[in-house]
Design a protein around this motif. Structure first.
Motif, short mmCIF file in Angstrom:
data_model
loop_
_atom_site.label_atom_id
_atom_site.label_comp_id
_atom_site.label_asym_id
_atom_site.label_seq_id
_atom_site.Cartn_x
_atom_site.Cartn_y
_atom_site.Cartn_z
N LEU A 3 0.84 -1.20 0.00
CA LEU A 3 0.00 0.00 0.00
C LEU A 3 0.88 1.25 0.00
O LEU A 3 1.90 1.30 0.68
N GLU A 7 -2.92 5.45 0.39
CA GLU A 7 -3.87 4.36 0.59
C GLU A 7 -3.95 3.97 2.06
O GLU A 7 -5.04 3.70 2.59
N THR A 8 -2.83 3.95 2.73
CA THR A 8 -2.80 3.64 4.15
C THR A 8 -3.55 4.70 4.96
O THR A 8 -4.32 4.37 5.87
#
Length: 88
Positions: A3, A7-8
């Protein structure tokens, strides 16, 4: 699958939103507050499905998200009408 930072962060924000909505659902002082919290959870779930579709590169999850969002909207409208007292 690795990721990215964005995205995290997005997943962490979705998780925090779920926790806050569940808190409002459990502690809501009135029934309309709980209905709004349930609708918020449905929107968060729909966005989670869209994110899952993007992460897995599978358009099937977009169809699932669309159907889920539509059914959740219809359910919230039905509950709101029942609370209001206009069954017809």
């Amino acid at each position: 699958m690795t990721l990215t930072l964005l995205e995290t962060i997005a997943l962490a924000m979705l998780g925090l939103a779920v926790l806050l909505s569940l808190l409002r659902l459990a502690l809501g002082p009135s029934t309309p507050d709980r209905v709004v919290a349930a609708d918020t959870l449905a929107v968060i779930t729909t966005s989670g499905l869209v994110m899952l579709a993007a992460l897995l590169a599978s358009p099937l999850y977009l169809d699932v998200a669309l159907i889920y969002g539509t059914l959740a909207f219809i359910g919230v409208v039905a509950i709101a009408r029942a609370i209001e007292g206009n069954g017809s």
